[in-house]
Design an enzyme around this catalytic site. Structure first.
Site, mmCIF file in Angstrom:
data_model
loop_
_atom_site.group_PDB
_atom_site.id
_atom_site.type_symbol
_atom_site.label_atom_id
_atom_site.label_comp_id
_atom_site.label_asym_id
_atom_site.label_seq_id
_atom_site.Cartn_x
_atom_site.Cartn_y
_atom_site.Cartn_z
ATOM 1 C CB VAL A 104 47.916 1.305 -26.208
ATOM 2 C CG1 VAL A 104 48.259 2.353 -27.253
ATOM 3 C CG2 VAL A 104 47.756 -0.062 -26.860
ATOM 4 C CG HIS A 120 50.821 5.538 -30.486
ATOM 5 N ND1 HIS A 120 51.763 4.603 -30.827
ATOM 6 C CD2 HIS A 120 51.106 6.634 -31.254
ATOM 7 C CE1 HIS A 120 52.580 5.093 -31.753
ATOM 8 N NE2 HIS A 120 52.210 6.321 -32.015
ATOM 9 C CB CYS A 128 30.720 6.618 -22.455
ATOM 10 S SG CYS A 128 29.130 6.926 -23.256
ATOM 11 C CB CYS A 151 24.483 7.204 -20.910
ATOM 12 S SG CYS A 151 25.704 7.206 -22.228
HETATM 13 ZN ZN LIG Z 1 27.813 7.106 -21.339
#
Ligand SMILES: [Zn+2]
Length: 255
Positions: A104, A120, A128, A151
């Site tokens: 990864v 994987h 997010c 956010c």
């Molecule tokens: Zn976000």
């Protein structure tokens, strides 16, 4: 050993379609610890407590603090080694088509391979959980844990947690690559974790040669592999590349 290196180099030069299947052993020389086995990450951290999707959803701060921040520090500073660079070179000279990896760390792409199937997922990118905004791991700051998006949502790595499905596209493409190749290089993986373990079997059934590059024999060695080159992935790759360059030089002279 040198005779075997020459033989395998010859196969690679004349093959039409080569696929590599890589695992943790390929990234060890870049300082990335293996997850499984002796000295692996799972010896120190219980994966069900720190690497399952249930654990992450329940307490993302804990998983970030203990496991993900450490992984991030390792991955952020890791550089491709001779094994990654060798595979990138094989692609550049038209021998290797696709890398299927269980890793990864994103090091195959960093080395220059352009078709990498990450079974994987990967740790090089984060997403997010609220708005799906993606960002690379270097841009994630650890001054607040868990790290958050503008956010307010929590970032998670794009790797597959325990309890999550392997991305379907990665599965489908891996099977396709395995069944279409002439040679599969199995590097730095003991090939006993599904679904990666099944890929050499698919390749073999479809008529491909299986060449293993591993530090020790694996469950594939006796019945599936045609040859095993015993040693560290980076060192064997350097020997192979030198030999392939010799073969290609010789071909140019004959032409
Ligand atoms: Zn976000």
């Amino acid at each position: 050993m040198i005779a075997l290196i020459k033989k395998v180099a010859g196969y690679l030069v004349s093959a039409g379609d080569v696929v590599a299947l890589t695992g943790a052993g390929v990234s060890v020389e870049s300082g990335i610890p293996p997850f499984r086995g002796k000295g692996g990450v799972w010896e120190r951290f219980d994966p069900m407590e720190y690497a399952s999707i249930q654990a992450f959803e329940k307490d993302p701060a804990k998983v970030w603090r203990v496991l993900l921040s450490e992984l991030k520090r390792v991955v952020d500073k890791a550089e491709p080694n001779s094994a990654h660079k060798g595979l990138a070179k094989l692609e550049k000279i038209g021998i290797l088509k696709t890398v299927i990896t269980q890793n990864v760390d994103g090091l195959h792409q960093k080395a220059g391979n352009t078709d990498v199937i990450e079974i994987h997922g990967n740790f090089a990118w984060h997403r997010c959980m609220k708005c799906d905004h993606r960002t690379d791991t270097q841009s994630i700051k650890l001054d607040q844990i868990p790290p958050k998006c503008h956010c307010g949502g929590i970032f998670r790595p794009e790797c597959v947690f325990f309890g999550e499905m392997i991305p379907l596209e990665a599965m489908w493409r891996s099977r396709q690559a395995a069944s279409n190749c002439d040679i599969m290089l199995v590097m730095g993986t003991s090939a006993n974790v599904q679904p990666a373990a099944y890929m050499p079997i698919i390749a073999k059934k479809s008529g491909a040669k299986i060449i293993e590059i591993n530090t020790e024999a694996t469950p594939l060695t006796e019945n599936i592999s045609d040859h095993i080159l015993l040693g560290k992935a980076g060192e064997i790759m350097n020997l192979l590349i030198t030999e392939i360059e010799n073969c290609r030089q010789a071909e140019l002279i004959i032409d």
